[in-house]
Design an enzyme around this catalytic site. Structure first.
Site, PDB file in Angstrom:
ATOM      1  N   ARG A  14       0.994  -1.164   0.119  1.00  0.00           N
ATOM      2  CA  ARG A  14       0.338  -0.101   0.326  1.00  0.00           C
ATOM      3  C   ARG A  14       0.752   1.531   0.235  1.00  0.00           C
ATOM      4  O   ARG A  14       1.709   0.984   0.491  1.00  0.00           O
ATOM      5  CB  ARG A  14      -0.934   0.049   1.547  1.00  0.00           C
ATOM      6  CG  ARG A  14      -1.976  -0.909   1.081  1.00  0.00           C
ATOM      7  CD  ARG A  14      -3.503  -0.768   0.566  1.00  0.00           C
ATOM      8  NE  ARG A  14      -4.827  -1.363  -0.123  1.00  0.00           N
ATOM      9  CZ  ARG A  14      -4.712  -2.872  -0.447  1.00  0.00           C
ATOM     10  NH1 ARG A  14      -3.833  -2.793  -1.399  1.00  0.00           N
ATOM     11  NH2 ARG A  14      -5.464  -3.437  -0.984  1.00  0.00           N
ATOM     12  N   GLU A  20      -4.351   7.409  -5.674  1.00  0.00           N
ATOM     13  CA  GLU A  20      -4.341   6.356  -7.322  1.00  0.00           C
ATOM     14  C   GLU A  20      -5.474   7.094  -8.259  1.00  0.00           C
ATOM     15  O   GLU A  20      -7.118   7.406  -7.364  1.00  0.00           O
ATOM     16  CB  GLU A  20      -4.099   5.198  -6.440  1.00  0.00           C
ATOM     17  CG  GLU A  20      -2.356   4.910  -6.117  1.00  0.00           C
ATOM     18  CD  GLU A  20      -2.561   3.141  -5.877  1.00  0.00           C
ATOM     19  OE1 GLU A  20      -1.613   2.676  -5.211  1.00  0.00           O
ATOM     20  OE2 GLU A  20      -3.702   2.788  -5.873  1.00  0.00           O
ATOM     21  N   HIS A  53      -0.237   0.730 -10.106  1.00  0.00           N
ATOM     22  CA  HIS A  53      -1.098  -0.835  -9.518  1.00  0.00           C
ATOM     23  C   HIS A  53      -1.385  -2.046 -10.304  1.00  0.00           C
ATOM     24  O   HIS A  53      -2.112  -2.209 -10.400  1.00  0.00           O
ATOM     25  CB  HIS A  53      -1.796  -0.074  -8.247  1.00  0.00           C
ATOM     26  CG  HIS A  53      -1.918  -0.434  -7.734  1.00  0.00           C
ATOM     27  ND1 HIS A  53      -3.176   0.319  -6.116  1.00  0.00           N
ATOM     28  CD2 HIS A  53      -2.356  -1.629  -7.093  1.00  0.00           C
ATOM     29  CE1 HIS A  53      -3.519  -0.245  -5.021  1.00  0.00           C
ATOM     30  NE2 HIS A  53      -3.504  -2.319  -5.554  1.00  0.00           N
TER      31      HIS A  53
END
Length: 319
Positions: free
Chosen positions: A238, A267, A286
């Site tokens: 994370r 994000e 990601h």
């Protein structure tokens, strides 16, 4: 049975939800505004089952969804849902704890190998004609590093970290880990150490813990100061585990050799993110979880979790 999927775009584009649609009256959204509670509430107001990937379900949302009985999180981390509020409102919450373990472990080493072997950079330079113009049979633009004998330190020792540990061992690295609860280990090639020992010994430090109030900003000026100069830090967990301003400063000052991350604090990444002003910082959007096979598994387990709930045989329950 009213089922609402709030953000299925990443799966919708090359997979289908037929197996979910067979379970009830389904409404499928590609995306839901993550900062608009009014819209989220509107979409799930009459839902019995809600499926979310990254759309947050906080106390306000959960408390106003009067018919809500089940939340399915399409992922391992569950920080997008107010678990306590769900418990108070008798809403079952499930996640998918191991669907991406192999893919994320693979990607963790993809980041590390990019830092140490510079494949992407040198492929680009060759295509820019740099090798064709070189006076020698070889050249390299950045240092190349060998992993053998280096110490790989893992913060957390769950499913992903255990797979990363085995890959590190295959590269002849010394592998150590810290876990907030001691783990029973049988392998002779791995050592469990204290958090401070891990920081001080690691040449490569890889993050594998969930985001909680205790782990936010876990990597900061104080913890960085305890690390070796020239440490490589990997983050496939994370973004909020690392204080990005502190990371930037440590990179630019040379304390950290490289920071390679698939996740950032917000994000998509903000255009003014400190990481974008940092030296030797590798950022991917990601995608560690995103191979086709992994997403297909995610879809199947999401549906299986719901089937188990409907049959009264719960599995992968968080609360």
């Amino acid at each position: 049975m009213k089922i609402v999927l709030l953000d299925g775009y990443e799966l919708n584009k090359d997979l289908n939800w037929k197996s979910l649609q067979e379970l009830g009256d389904c409404t499928l959204y590609d995306r839901t505004p993550v900062n608009d509670n009014a819209e989220i509430i509107k979409r799930i107001k009459y839902a019995d089952i809600v499926i979310t990937h990254k759309t947050p379900l906080d106390h306000e949302v959960i408390s106003k969804a009067a018919q809500l009985k089940y939340i399915g999180i399409m992922g391992t981390g569950y920080d997008v849902v107010d678990i306590e509020s769900a418990h108070q409102n008798k809403v079952v919450v499930t996640n998918i704890p191991t669907y991406a373990s192999d893919a994320v472990a693979q990607f963790t080493f993809s980041l590390l190998l990019e830092v140490t072997s510079q494949v992407g950079l040198h492929n680009q330079l060759v295509h820019e004609n740099r090798w064709a113009q070189a006076p020698d049979f070889t050249f390299w633009e950045k240092p190349l590093l060998e992993l053998k004998g280096k110490t790989l330190g893992l913060i957390g020792y769950g499913h992903i970290a255990q797979k990363v540990a085995k890959i590190g061992h295959a590269f002849s690295m010394k592998v150590i880990f810290y876990n907030h609860r001691p783990k029973k280990i049988t392998e002779s090639w791995i050592q469990q150490v204290s958090f401070d020992e891990l920081l001080m010994q690691s040449d490569v430090l890889s993050l594998h813990v969930i985001q909680t109030p205790e782990t936010i900003d876990l990597i900061n000026n104080d913890t960085i100061a305890k690390m070796k100069t020239g440490v490589i830090i990997l983050n496939t967990a994370r973004g909020k585990l690392a204080n990005e301003a502190d990371i930037k400063n440590a990179l630019n000052e040379g304390k950290i050799y490289a920071y390679a991350t698939d996740v950032v604090k917000g994000e998509p990444i903000a255009s003014d993110s400190p990481l974008l002003q940092a030296k030797n910082c590798y950022i991917t959007p990601h995608i560690a979880w995103a191979p086709y096979e992994t997403r297909e598994r995610l879809l199947h387990i999401t549906v299986d979790n719901i089937k188990a709930y409907l049959s009264g045989d719960l599995k992968n329950v968080i609360n």
